[in-house]
Every structure is written in C-alpha cells, then in structure tokens.
Design an enzyme around this catalytic site. Structure first.
Site, PDB file in Angstrom:
ATOM      1  N   GLY A  45      74.959  13.318  34.750  1.00  0.00           N
ATOM      2  CA  GLY A  45      74.923  14.489  33.883  1.00  0.00           C
ATOM      3  C   GLY A  45      74.869  15.767  34.709  1.00  0.00           C
ATOM      4  O   GLY A  45      74.061  15.879  35.638  1.00  0.00           O
TER       5      GLY A  45
ATOM      6  N   GLY B 160      48.914  14.310  20.315  1.00  0.00           N
ATOM      7  CA  GLY B 160      48.643  12.932  20.683  1.00  0.00           C
ATOM      8  C   GLY B 160      48.622  12.674  22.175  1.00  0.00           C
ATOM      9  O   GLY B 160      48.148  11.632  22.621  1.00  0.00           O
TER      10      GLY B 160
ATOM     11  N   CYS C  51      57.594  20.955  27.948  1.00  0.00           N
ATOM     12  CA  CYS C  51      57.847  22.138  28.783  1.00  0.00           C
ATOM     13  C   CYS C  51      56.789  22.307  29.857  1.00  0.00           C
ATOM     14  O   CYS C  51      57.102  22.455  31.038  1.00  0.00           O
ATOM     15  CB  CYS C  51      57.916  23.389  27.907  1.00  0.00           C
ATOM     16  SG  CYS C  51      58.040  24.924  28.846  1.00  0.00           S
TER      17      CYS C  51
ATOM     18  N   HIS D  20      67.575  53.088  39.415  1.00  0.00           N
ATOM     19  CA  HIS D  20      68.434  52.851  40.576  1.00  0.00           C
ATOM     20  C   HIS D  20      67.580  52.862  41.850  1.00  0.00           C
ATOM     21  O   HIS D  20      66.709  53.716  41.991  1.00  0.00           O
ATOM     22  CB  HIS D  20      69.505  53.946  40.677  1.00  0.00           C
ATOM     23  CG  HIS D  20      70.341  53.836  41.916  1.00  0.00           C
ATOM     24  ND1 HIS D  20      71.345  52.908  42.049  1.00  0.00           N
ATOM     25  CD2 HIS D  20      70.309  54.541  43.084  1.00  0.00           C
ATOM     26  CE1 HIS D  20      71.909  53.049  43.237  1.00  0.00           C
ATOM     27  NE2 HIS D  20      71.299  54.029  43.897  1.00  0.00           N
TER      28      HIS D  20
ATOM     29  N   SER E 257      60.763  16.374  22.131  1.00  0.00           N
ATOM     30  CA  SER E 257      61.793  15.403  22.500  1.00  0.00           C
ATOM     31  C   SER E 257      61.369  14.615  23.731  1.00  0.00           C
ATOM     32  O   SER E 257      60.380  14.941  24.388  1.00  0.00           O
ATOM     33  CB  SER E 257      63.118  16.118  22.768  1.00  0.00           C
ATOM     34  OG  SER E 257      62.998  16.981  23.880  1.00  0.00           O
TER      35      SER E 257
END
Length: 580
Positions: free
Chosen positions: A254, A106, A113, A532, A219
């Site tokens: 937050g 939509g 994201c 390494h 969300s």
C-alpha cells in the site's frame, strides 16, 4: 488533533450542569457555520437565516435532547461510546454546552490516533527528518555545517514515540476529568432506544440511559485475505509504531498515507523499501500532478523500488530461518507474477471500521461494509432508511472521512445539533496531510475531480501553481523542492482545491482549508497580507496568480480606495507638491 493543554469553560456553562439551560441558550436562532455547504458568509457572526426545513431540524433537536441536567429520567444528556480524538472533542464541547456527559472507553483514552496512529508516528517522523538532514552532507555543507557519523539508538527512538503517546493520553484524560466528564471503563453496547450497557470481562455489566448517544468507536488496520500477521516480521502500523526492529529490507503493501510515512521512517533509519501497490500508479489518492512530483522527490532518490498493478495474494511470516515470502499476482488477470523474499512486511492497506459488538441489531441498523450509515448531520440511519432518533455516529466508524480531526469536527457538529443549533459540516473543507520529508497536504478536490464536476455542472476550471524555489524562507533552509497548486473557478473565484508539496506543507494548508470552509473567494483572499519572509508567502503568491474572468461591476474595474483614504491622499499630495 486539538490541543488539550488548556481548556476553559464559561461560568454560565459550568453552572448549568445539573439544571435546565436558559431558553436563550436553547433557542435555534440560526445555523451555526463550520464549513457550511452553500454560499460563503462574510458576516462576523457566521450565522445565516434558516430555511424552514433546517429550522424544523433545529427545533426537533432542541425538543428531543438539548436540555441539560439529565432531566426526564435520563442518567446523562450525552453518552459517547469511544474515547478517541472524535469522542474527546465531542465530550469537551458538550460540557461547554452544559450537557451532562459520559464517555465509555474499552481500551485506553485517545483511541487509534493517540496510541497507535498519528501521535506516535509523528514522533518517529521527527526522528527520520533529523536523520535525513544530518546524513545529507551536501545540504549541511551548503550552510557551512559539518556533521560526522550521525547515528541513532533504536530503543531510544521507540521510547520517544511511546512517551509522547503517554503524555498526550494523559492530557486528554485529565482535560475530561477536569471538566466533569464521567469516564466509564468497559465495552459499550446499545441495548435499546437511548440505553447503553457497558462493562469489562469478568465484571458485572452496568446499564445507563442517555438522551443522546454518539458512536465514536474508530477503526482498526485492514488486513486482506491471504496475509498472515505475526506482529514481528509481518505486521500492521499498530506493531510498526513500537519499532521493535529496523529490518534491512521491508516490503510495504500500500502506497497511501500510512505506507508513504513509514517508507520515510524506514529509509531514514537505513532500510531498503519495496512498495506493493494494487493500482497502476503509486499514491493513487493524491492529485496526480502532486503524486508525480512526490515520486520524484520521495521515492526515486531513496532506496525504494516498487511494483504496481499487483496484489499480495499471500504473505507468510519468516520462520525457521526462512525470509518473509510474498506472492504477487496481476491485479487484473490474477495470474502469478513473482515471489518476493524480504526481511519484513508492513501491511498498510487502509483501515476498517470497528463496529462489531455495538448492538446495532437491537435498533434495526445494518452496517455497510462495517460502516454505520449516517446522513449529512451524522444521524444514524436504520435498515429502512429512516433516522434513528437521538443516535449519531462520528469518525472512522461512519467512513465519511477517516481522519482524526474530521472525527473531532463531526463530534462538535453533532453536539451543536443536540444543543438546538442546526449544523452541517462541509467535508471538502477538511484538510489532510502526509508528514513525509518534505510534507504533502491537500484540501478540496483534485484536478481530475474538479474537471469532472465542471463538465457535469457546466463551468470552467483554472489551475495555477507556485514553486518553493521562489520563496525566500525555503531557500534560506535549502528546501526549495516543492510546489503549491490552486484549482478554482475563474467565473466566481470559488476555491475548489489546494495541494501542496514542500517544507511544512501540513501547516500551510490551513489558510486554504479555512478559505473553503468560510467560502472566501480568490478575489478576496489575494489581498490578505503575509509576513515576510515566511513560507506562507507560497500561498500568497498562489492566490495572487489566479486570474478571474472580467465581470461587469466587479472585475472590469479596478478596486478604488475608500473615500476617507482618498481625501487623506489628496491632502498629502497637495501638501508635498506645494512650493516651499
């Protein structure tokens, strides 16, 4: 998020579009494993024999909807409502499985994201990382570099984030079109069993049928009561990613992933930050030991102060020359504590499921705090606790784990099921990352969670840690701040959790997450070889540091080389020890 640069589909899968798949392709011969719960699998095929219950689930899935070609009067084998990362991942896998697939969007392809979340935020964080490094005069001088007066162009930074989002959105759209996924524009609503209506305002709605439906609507930012959003001085992450301004002083409500990442961006660009956290400590969702170190590295040295144990009961946007007003109350007593005056406020209090208007009432489904109830196979449950046939929900809309890559994994798992292969995703094997500088990453349980589980189930927990200060690559980059932490069972070697704070922690965590997903034990992964010098040796040292309880027949005796190797060693010893 998975790469969309190159997507390949086998010829057999492509040819099966529009025709029935072969019986072999539909036969539920074994449970497909992707972080499957239970014991680890060492076999290359990653298959185990199914229990009667799981076999019944797989057979039911195959019978109810795994035959491609939209037979039986259905328009599609699969319709996905929502074209975010979760819907995209499900759509691509569905095509690979030979399912005729449509996806309804939509807004714009990519969802939160790509357009308002992890993708543009990473573009901003790349800039903040560069700025932070250039401003660190001591860091530069230690490597013999000289930099004078680094600066930035705000609009240029904003354009970088927007252009990245546009590029990734285009990649996702093109990948689906190239594989034959029908992209349907409009708002999708479930109007009945295996029926979906979609359309845009001002145009006539269309109705389609699908053998299976996946809800993947994602969300939206959660805004607590009493907070007035104007999008300019009081805003959510959706607005912040546009970077329309860089305020001198910004309050961030937050201190989770979103708040931490934006504090990294704003302080690098010159802002002062005040955290407002309802709980008694910052970063409450992180392992406490990692959170404590992160505060020392990411909070204390920067222009950041904080208030913990308080709610922002009311936030008023700046108006008529007045600053943003934030009224703080005690989180426990609800008594007024103080009023802050700042230039801007970012609301980073989490996210809420976007499930209104889906028509769930038409199929007797009641949301729980907005989340669609699902079982471990992502099958939607109705108000009576029964599975709704052929209906699934993935991603943020079900609330199991609100991460983009979790949504994609859930979508792929669902497609496996509707293709006739039972599949359960182990969410404890899914990693998470916070892209601050340095980064934080984690997978599995925190130490308190592991110890609580151990107390209930009666086993011991061990913890080992390694430091980035002992890693050659980290020291070469003068980035020695950081640790890696392993939480494991000393009796079995099971990896319960891994937490990393340090350079490129978000990339390093996947060795641990894959180990948990595949059930690899400490006693096996400690023999893996790492190049390494690389940062991966931080994990190498971590696994090697783990000590297991001796157990007869396993740890009480050292491992012996294979017999062929022993013969070669014996021959070489004889050869070189013989007198010349």
């Amino acid at each position: 998020m998975q790469s969309t640069a190159a997507v390949s589909v086998s010829a057999s899968a492509t040819a099966s579009r529009g025709g029935a798949r072969s019986e072999a392709a539909r036969r539920p011969g074994g449970v497909r494993v992707c972080g499957l719960r239970g014991e680890a699998l060492a076999c290359p095929s990653l298959r185990i024999s199914q229990s009667p219950a799981r076999l019944a689930v797989a057979r039911a899935a195959a019978t109810n909807g795994a035959v491609a070609g939209s037979g039986g009067g259905f328009d599609y084998d699969l319709v996905i409502i929502g074209a975010g990362v979760g819907g995209h991942g499900a759509a691509l896998h569905a095509v690979e499985e030979g399912l005729k697939t449509a996806i309804i969007e939509g807004d714009v392809v990519g969802g939160t994201c790509v357009n308002r979340g992890c993708v543009p935020s990473k573009a901003l964080l790349v800039v903040s990382g560069r700025m932070r490094e250039l401003h660190d005069e001591h860091h530069m001088k230690s490597m013999g570099l000289q930099v004078s007066s680094p600066g930035y162009d705000r609009q240029g930074v904003a354009d970088h984030a927007n252009n990245l989002a546009l590029k990734i959105r285009s990649n996702l759209t093109n990948s689906m079109k190239a594989l034959g996924v029908d992209i349907l524009t409009g708002v999708g609503t479930i109007v009945g069993k295996q029926k979906v209506r979609y359309g845009k305002a001002g145009s006539q709605d269309k109705e389609i049928t699908a053998r299976n439906i996946i809800i993947a609507t994602g969300s939206v930012p959660f805004v607590p009561k009493g907070i007035e959003i104007d999008g300019k001085t009081v805003f959510t992450s959706d607005h912040a990613l546009k970077l329309e301004s860089v305020p001198d002083w910004i309050a961030i409500v937050g201190s989770g992933y979103i708040g931490l990442e934006f504090s990294d961006v704003y302080t690098a660009l010159g802002s002062e930050v005040t955290f407002i956290e309802a709980l008694d400590q910052l970063m409450p969702g992180f392992d406490p030991e990692i959170a404590k170190l992160a505060q020392r590295v990411l909070i204390n040295p920067r222009k950041i102060d904080y208030h913990t144990g308080v709610f922002a009961s009311k936030i008023t946007p700046a108006k008529d020359g007045k600053p943003v007003l934030i009224e703080l109350i005690d989180a426990k007593t609800k008594e007024h504590k103080e009023t802050l005056e700042v230039d801007a406020a970012l609301i980073a209090t989490g996210r809420a499921p976007f499930t209104k208007g889906l028509g769930l009432e038409n199929i007797n489904v009641v949301t729980q705090r907005g989340f669609v109830p699902v079982d471990e196979r992502m099958r939607v449950m109705d108000a009576d606790g029964n599975v709704v046939p052929n209906l699934y929900c993935i991603g943020d809309a079900n609330g199991k784990l609100m991460l983009a890559h979790a949504a994609s994994a859930q979508g792929i798992s669902v497609v496996e099921q509707i293709s006739g292969k039972d599949h359960i995703l182990n969410h404890l094997s899914i990693p998470a990352a916070c892209f601050t500088h340095p980064e934080i990453s984690m997978v599995g349980l925190t130490e308190p969670q592991a110890r609580e589980k151990a107390d209930k189930e009666g086993f011991e927990v061990n913890v080992v840690k390694t430091s980035f200060k002992a890693n050659t690559k980290a020291l070469a980059e003068n980035e020695g701040d950081g640790i890696a932490k392993l939480i494991y069972r000393p009796d079995t070697g099971e990896i319960l959790g891994v937490h990393i704070l340090g350079l490129h922690a978000a990339d390093l965590i996947h060795e641990a997450s894959n180990a948990i997903a595949l059930g690899t034990r400490v006693q096996d992964i400690k023999y893996a070889v790492h190049a390494h010098p690389t940062l991966s040796e931080v994990l190498d040292e971590l696994f090697k540091a783990a000590k297991l309880q001796p157990r007869e027949g396993r740890d009480s005796k050292p491992r012996q080389p294979p017999q062929p190797l022993l013969k070669v060693l014996s021959f070489l010893t004889t050869l070189f020890s013989s007198p010349k």
